[in-house]
Motif scaffolding. Structure first.
Motif, PDB file in Angstrom:
ATOM      1  N   CYS A  70       0.836  -1.202   0.000  1.00  0.00           N
ATOM      2  CA  CYS A  70       0.000   0.000   0.000  1.00  0.00           C
ATOM      3  C   CYS A  70       0.870   1.251   0.000  1.00  0.00           C
ATOM      4  CB  CYS A  70      -0.932  -0.003   1.206  1.00  0.00           C
ATOM      5  SG  CYS A  70      -2.109  -1.371   1.135  1.00  0.00           S
ATOM      6  N   LEU A  71       0.623   2.101  -0.973  1.00  0.00           N
ATOM      7  CA  LEU A  71       1.371   3.342  -1.126  1.00  0.00           C
ATOM      8  C   LEU A  71       0.426   4.519  -0.947  1.00  0.00           C
ATOM      9  CD1 LEU A  71       3.271   2.248  -4.345  1.00  0.00           C
ATOM     10  CD2 LEU A  71       4.127   2.180  -1.995  1.00  0.00           C
ATOM     11  N   HIS A  72       0.906   5.554  -0.301  1.00  0.00           N
ATOM     12  CA  HIS A  72       0.095   6.744  -0.068  1.00  0.00           C
ATOM     13  C   HIS A  72       0.674   7.879  -0.895  1.00  0.00           C
ATOM     14  CE1 HIS A  72      -0.096   4.206   3.635  1.00  0.00           C
ATOM     15  NE2 HIS A  72      -1.313   4.145   3.138  1.00  0.00           N
ATOM     16  N   LEU A  73      -0.030   8.208  -1.976  1.00  0.00           N
ATOM     17  CA  LEU A  73       0.447   9.213  -2.922  1.00  0.00           C
ATOM     18  C   LEU A  73      -0.664  10.232  -3.169  1.00  0.00           C
ATOM     19  CD1 LEU A  73       2.104   6.702  -5.428  1.00  0.00           C
ATOM     20  CD2 LEU A  73       3.252   8.030  -3.643  1.00  0.00           C
ATOM     21  N   PRO A  74      -0.835  11.175  -2.245  1.00  0.00           N
ATOM     22  CA  PRO A  74      -1.925  12.140  -2.397  1.00  0.00           C
ATOM     23  C   PRO A  74      -1.752  13.033  -3.628  1.00  0.00           C
ATOM     24  CG  PRO A  74      -0.606  12.650  -0.447  1.00  0.00           C
ATOM     25  CD  PRO A  74      -0.062  11.391  -1.035  1.00  0.00           C
ATOM     26  N   VAL A  75      -2.864  13.310  -4.284  1.00  0.00           N
ATOM     27  CA  VAL A  75      -2.896  14.161  -5.465  1.00  0.00           C
ATOM     28  C   VAL A  75      -2.988  15.621  -5.021  1.00  0.00           C
ATOM     29  CG1 VAL A  75      -4.278  14.778  -7.502  1.00  0.00           C
ATOM     30  CG2 VAL A  75      -3.943  12.371  -6.896  1.00  0.00           C
ATOM     31  N   THR A  76      -2.232  16.477  -5.658  1.00  0.00           N
ATOM     32  CA  THR A  76      -2.228  17.906  -5.340  1.00  0.00           C
ATOM     33  C   THR A  76      -3.634  18.496  -5.439  1.00  0.00           C
ATOM     34  OG1 THR A  76       0.017  18.147  -6.187  1.00  0.00           O
ATOM     35  CG2 THR A  76      -1.297  20.159  -6.025  1.00  0.00           C
ATOM     36  N   GLY A  77      -4.081  19.122  -4.342  1.00  0.00           N
ATOM     37  CA  GLY A  77      -5.359  19.831  -4.344  1.00  0.00           C
ATOM     38  C   GLY A  77      -6.585  18.966  -4.519  1.00  0.00           C
ATOM     39  N   GLY A  78      -6.428  17.667  -4.419  1.00  0.00           N
ATOM     40  CA  GLY A  78      -7.525  16.756  -4.717  1.00  0.00           C
ATOM     41  C   GLY A  78      -8.660  16.725  -3.733  1.00  0.00           C
ATOM     42  N   ASP A  97       0.719  17.857 -12.106  1.00  0.00           N
ATOM     43  CA  ASP A  97       1.978  18.501 -11.755  1.00  0.00           C
ATOM     44  C   ASP A  97       3.079  17.446 -11.606  1.00  0.00           C
ATOM     45  OD1 ASP A  97       1.252  17.239  -9.386  1.00  0.00           O
ATOM     46  OD2 ASP A  97       1.102  19.073  -8.209  1.00  0.00           O
ATOM     47  N   ASP A  98       4.193  17.838 -11.024  1.00  0.00           N
ATOM     48  CA  ASP A  98       5.295  16.896 -10.829  1.00  0.00           C
ATOM     49  C   ASP A  98       4.890  15.726  -9.938  1.00  0.00           C
ATOM     50  OD1 ASP A  98       6.929  18.453 -12.398  1.00  0.00           O
ATOM     51  OD2 ASP A  98       7.919  19.456 -10.715  1.00  0.00           O
ATOM     52  N   ARG A  99       4.051  15.996  -8.949  1.00  0.00           N
ATOM     53  CA  ARG A  99       3.580  14.930  -8.073  1.00  0.00           C
ATOM     54  C   ARG A  99       2.789  13.898  -8.887  1.00  0.00           C
ATOM     55  NH1 ARG A  99       0.429  16.381  -2.668  1.00  0.00           N
ATOM     56  NH2 ARG A  99       2.449  17.290  -2.232  1.00  0.00           N
ATOM     57  N   MET A 100       1.943  14.373  -9.809  1.00  0.00           N
ATOM     58  CA  MET A 100       1.170  13.461 -10.661  1.00  0.00           C
ATOM     59  C   MET A 100       2.099  12.627 -11.529  1.00  0.00           C
ATOM     60  SD  MET A 100      -1.685  12.139 -11.614  1.00  0.00           S
ATOM     61  CE  MET A 100      -2.918  13.217 -10.881  1.00  0.00           C
ATOM     62  N   GLU A 101       3.146  13.248 -12.036  1.00  0.00           N
ATOM     63  CA  GLU A 101       4.105  12.489 -12.848  1.00  0.00           C
ATOM     64  C   GLU A 101       4.695  11.353 -12.014  1.00  0.00           C
ATOM     65  OE1 GLU A 101       5.682  10.959 -15.897  1.00  0.00           O
ATOM     66  OE2 GLU A 101       4.676  12.879 -16.226  1.00  0.00           O
TER      67      GLU A 101
END
Length: 189
Positions: A70-78, A97-101
Protein backbone atom coordinates in the motif's frame (compact mmCIF):
# COMPACT_ATOMS: atom_id res chain seq x y z
CA UNK A 1 -17.13 -8.96 -15.27
CA UNK A 2 -16.07 -9.40 -11.67
CA UNK A 3 -17.63 -6.97 -9.15
CA UNK A 4 -14.26 -6.47 -7.28
CA UNK A 5 -15.82 -5.20 -3.99
CA UNK A 6 -19.38 -5.46 -2.73
CA UNK A 7 -18.85 -2.22 -0.79
CA UNK A 8 -17.81 0.04 -3.70
CA UNK A 9 -19.81 1.63 -6.52
CA UNK A 10 -17.17 2.94 -8.89
CA UNK A 11 -14.62 0.15 -9.32
CA UNK A 12 -13.57 -1.03 -12.77
CA UNK A 13 -10.59 -1.75 -15.03
CA UNK A 14 -8.99 1.30 -16.62
CA UNK A 15 -7.98 -0.40 -19.88
CA UNK A 16 -10.26 -2.59 -21.98
CA UNK A 17 -9.71 -6.30 -21.41
CA UNK A 18 -6.97 -5.79 -18.81
CA UNK A 19 -6.61 -5.96 -15.04
CA UNK A 20 -3.32 -4.02 -15.11
CA UNK A 21 -4.92 -0.90 -13.60
CA UNK A 22 -8.09 -0.91 -11.50
CA UNK A 23 -9.71 2.36 -10.46
CA UNK A 24 -12.08 2.62 -7.51
CA UNK A 25 -13.76 4.59 -4.83
CA UNK A 26 -12.24 3.83 -1.44
CA UNK A 27 -12.84 0.19 -0.48
CA UNK A 28 -13.82 0.54 3.17
CA UNK A 29 -14.93 -3.05 3.59
CA UNK A 30 -13.05 -5.86 1.90
CA UNK A 31 -13.95 -9.49 2.49
CA UNK A 32 -11.37 -12.25 2.69
CA UNK A 33 -12.80 -13.66 -0.55
CA UNK A 34 -12.26 -10.29 -2.27
CA UNK A 35 -8.69 -10.09 -0.94
CA UNK A 36 -8.00 -13.59 -2.24
CA UNK A 37 -9.43 -12.67 -5.65
CA UNK A 38 -7.22 -9.56 -5.84
CA UNK A 39 -4.10 -11.47 -4.77
CA UNK A 40 -4.94 -14.31 -7.15
CA UNK A 41 -5.09 -11.84 -10.04
CA UNK A 42 -1.83 -10.18 -8.98
CA UNK A 43 -3.60 -6.93 -8.02
CA UNK A 44 -1.32 -6.39 -5.05
CA UNK A 45 -0.05 -2.81 -5.44
CA UNK A 46 -2.55 -0.43 -3.84
CA UNK A 47 -2.24 3.33 -4.37
CA UNK A 48 -4.27 5.58 -2.10
CA UNK A 49 -4.59 9.06 -3.65
CA UNK A 50 -6.25 10.62 -0.59
CA UNK A 51 -4.75 13.00 1.94
CA UNK A 52 -3.46 11.81 5.30
CA UNK A 53 -6.54 13.35 6.96
CA UNK A 54 -8.90 11.44 4.66
CA UNK A 55 -7.00 8.19 5.20
CA UNK A 56 -7.12 8.59 8.98
CA UNK A 57 -10.88 9.22 8.90
CA UNK A 58 -11.63 6.24 6.63
CA UNK A 59 -8.76 3.73 6.52
CA UNK A 60 -8.55 1.13 3.79
CA UNK A 61 -8.44 -2.40 5.27
CA UNK A 62 -5.96 -3.58 2.61
CA UNK A 63 -3.27 -1.63 4.49
CA UNK A 64 -3.44 -4.20 7.30
CA UNK A 65 -2.89 -7.18 4.98
CA UNK A 66 0.68 -8.19 4.17
CA UNK A 67 -0.32 -9.50 0.75
CA UNK A 68 -0.72 -5.92 -0.46
CA UNK A 69 1.85 -3.19 -0.95
CA UNK A 70 0.00 0.00 0.00
CA UNK A 71 1.37 3.34 -1.13
CA UNK A 72 0.09 6.74 -0.07
CA UNK A 73 0.45 9.21 -2.92
CA UNK A 74 -1.92 12.14 -2.40
CA UNK A 75 -2.90 14.16 -5.47
CA UNK A 76 -2.23 17.91 -5.34
CA UNK A 77 -5.36 19.83 -4.34
CA UNK A 78 -7.52 16.76 -4.72
CA UNK A 79 -9.51 17.20 -1.53
CA UNK A 80 -10.67 20.75 -2.35
CA UNK A 81 -14.11 21.31 -3.88
CA UNK A 82 -14.06 23.75 -6.83
CA UNK A 83 -16.29 26.81 -6.43
CA UNK A 84 -18.14 26.43 -9.71
CA UNK A 85 -18.46 24.05 -12.67
CA UNK A 86 -16.10 26.31 -14.63
CA UNK A 87 -13.34 25.67 -12.06
CA UNK A 88 -13.53 21.86 -12.13
CA UNK A 89 -11.38 21.52 -15.26
CA UNK A 90 -8.85 23.94 -13.81
CA UNK A 91 -8.70 21.90 -10.60
CA UNK A 92 -7.93 18.82 -12.73
CA UNK A 93 -5.28 20.74 -14.68
CA UNK A 94 -3.69 21.78 -11.38
CA UNK A 95 -3.47 18.10 -10.39
CA UNK A 96 -1.26 17.40 -13.43
CA UNK A 97 1.98 18.50 -11.75
CA UNK A 98 5.29 16.90 -10.83
CA UNK A 99 3.58 14.93 -8.07
CA UNK A 100 1.17 13.46 -10.66
CA UNK A 101 4.10 12.49 -12.85
CA UNK A 102 5.52 10.57 -9.86
CA UNK A 103 2.16 8.88 -9.24
CA UNK A 104 1.94 7.78 -12.88
CA UNK A 105 5.54 6.52 -12.82
CA UNK A 106 4.87 4.51 -9.65
CA UNK A 107 1.73 2.96 -11.13
CA UNK A 108 3.16 2.17 -14.56
CA UNK A 109 6.37 0.71 -13.14
CA UNK A 110 4.68 -1.42 -10.47
CA UNK A 111 5.67 -5.08 -10.60
CA UNK A 112 2.07 -6.18 -10.02
CA UNK A 113 -1.31 -5.05 -11.22
CA UNK A 114 -2.45 -1.87 -9.46
CA UNK A 115 -5.58 -0.82 -7.60
CA UNK A 116 -5.80 2.95 -7.11
CA UNK A 117 -8.49 5.06 -5.51
CA UNK A 118 -9.51 8.27 -3.80
CA UNK A 119 -12.74 8.89 -1.93
CA UNK A 120 -15.41 8.63 -4.67
CA UNK A 121 -13.08 7.48 -7.44
CA UNK A 122 -14.13 10.18 -9.88
CA UNK A 123 -11.88 13.27 -9.67
CA UNK A 124 -8.36 12.37 -8.49
CA UNK A 125 -8.81 8.78 -9.57
CA UNK A 126 -10.43 9.99 -12.79
CA UNK A 127 -7.45 12.19 -13.66
CA UNK A 128 -5.01 9.33 -13.03
CA UNK A 129 -7.17 6.94 -15.08
CA UNK A 130 -7.45 9.40 -17.97
CA UNK A 131 -3.71 9.91 -18.09
CA UNK A 132 -3.07 6.15 -17.99
CA UNK A 133 -5.63 5.61 -20.75
CA UNK A 134 -4.06 8.33 -22.87
CA UNK A 135 -0.60 6.80 -22.43
CA UNK A 136 -1.98 3.39 -23.41
CA UNK A 137 -3.38 4.85 -26.65
CA UNK A 138 -7.09 4.69 -25.80
CA UNK A 139 -9.30 6.83 -28.02
CA UNK A 140 -10.53 10.15 -26.70
CA UNK A 141 -14.11 8.87 -26.90
CA UNK A 142 -13.23 5.81 -24.79
CA UNK A 143 -11.57 8.08 -22.24
CA UNK A 144 -14.56 10.44 -22.10
CA UNK A 145 -17.10 7.62 -21.79
CA UNK A 146 -15.13 5.99 -18.97
CA UNK A 147 -14.91 9.34 -17.15
CA UNK A 148 -18.67 9.90 -17.51
CA UNK A 149 -19.39 6.39 -16.21
CA UNK A 150 -18.34 7.60 -12.75
CA UNK A 151 -21.21 10.09 -12.81
CA UNK A 152 -23.68 7.33 -13.60
CA UNK A 153 -22.20 4.94 -11.02
CA UNK A 154 -22.33 7.57 -8.29
CA UNK A 155 -25.45 9.53 -9.31
CA UNK A 156 -27.55 8.69 -6.26
CA UNK A 157 -24.68 9.36 -3.84
CA UNK A 158 -23.79 12.65 -5.53
CA UNK A 159 -27.40 13.82 -5.45
CA UNK A 160 -27.67 12.90 -1.77
CA UNK A 161 -24.42 14.71 -0.99
CA UNK A 162 -25.63 17.88 -2.73
CA UNK A 163 -28.97 17.70 -0.84
CA UNK A 164 -27.17 17.22 2.48
CA UNK A 165 -24.65 20.02 1.87
CA UNK A 166 -26.38 23.30 1.04
CA UNK A 167 -24.25 25.38 -1.26
CA UNK A 168 -22.75 22.39 -3.07
CA UNK A 169 -23.59 22.60 -6.76
CA UNK A 170 -24.45 19.16 -8.20
CA UNK A 171 -22.86 20.27 -11.49
CA UNK A 172 -19.53 20.74 -9.67
CA UNK A 173 -19.45 17.23 -8.22
CA UNK A 174 -20.90 15.36 -11.22
CA UNK A 175 -18.53 14.48 -14.08
CA UNK A 176 -19.22 16.61 -17.18
CA UNK A 177 -17.94 15.80 -20.68
CA UNK A 178 -16.79 19.40 -21.26
CA UNK A 179 -14.65 19.28 -18.12
CA UNK A 180 -12.63 16.34 -19.35
CA UNK A 181 -12.45 17.67 -22.91
CA UNK A 182 -10.91 20.86 -21.55
CA UNK A 183 -8.48 18.87 -19.40
CA UNK A 184 -7.40 16.69 -22.33
CA UNK A 185 -6.72 19.78 -24.45
CA UNK A 186 -4.69 21.49 -21.73
CA UNK A 187 -2.57 18.66 -20.32
CA UNK A 188 0.18 16.75 -22.10
CA UNK A 189 1.41 14.41 -19.34
Amino acid sequence: MHRFFASTKNTRPVLPGSLRYIRSDVPLQVTEEEKQWLAGHNITTVVDLRTERERAAKPCPLEQDGRFRCLHLPVTGGDALPESPAWVAQSYINMADDRMEGILKTITEAESNVLFFCTAGKDRTGVVAVLLQRRAGCSEEYILQDYLLSGRNLAADLEQYARSNPGVDLAVITPQRETMERFLCAVTL
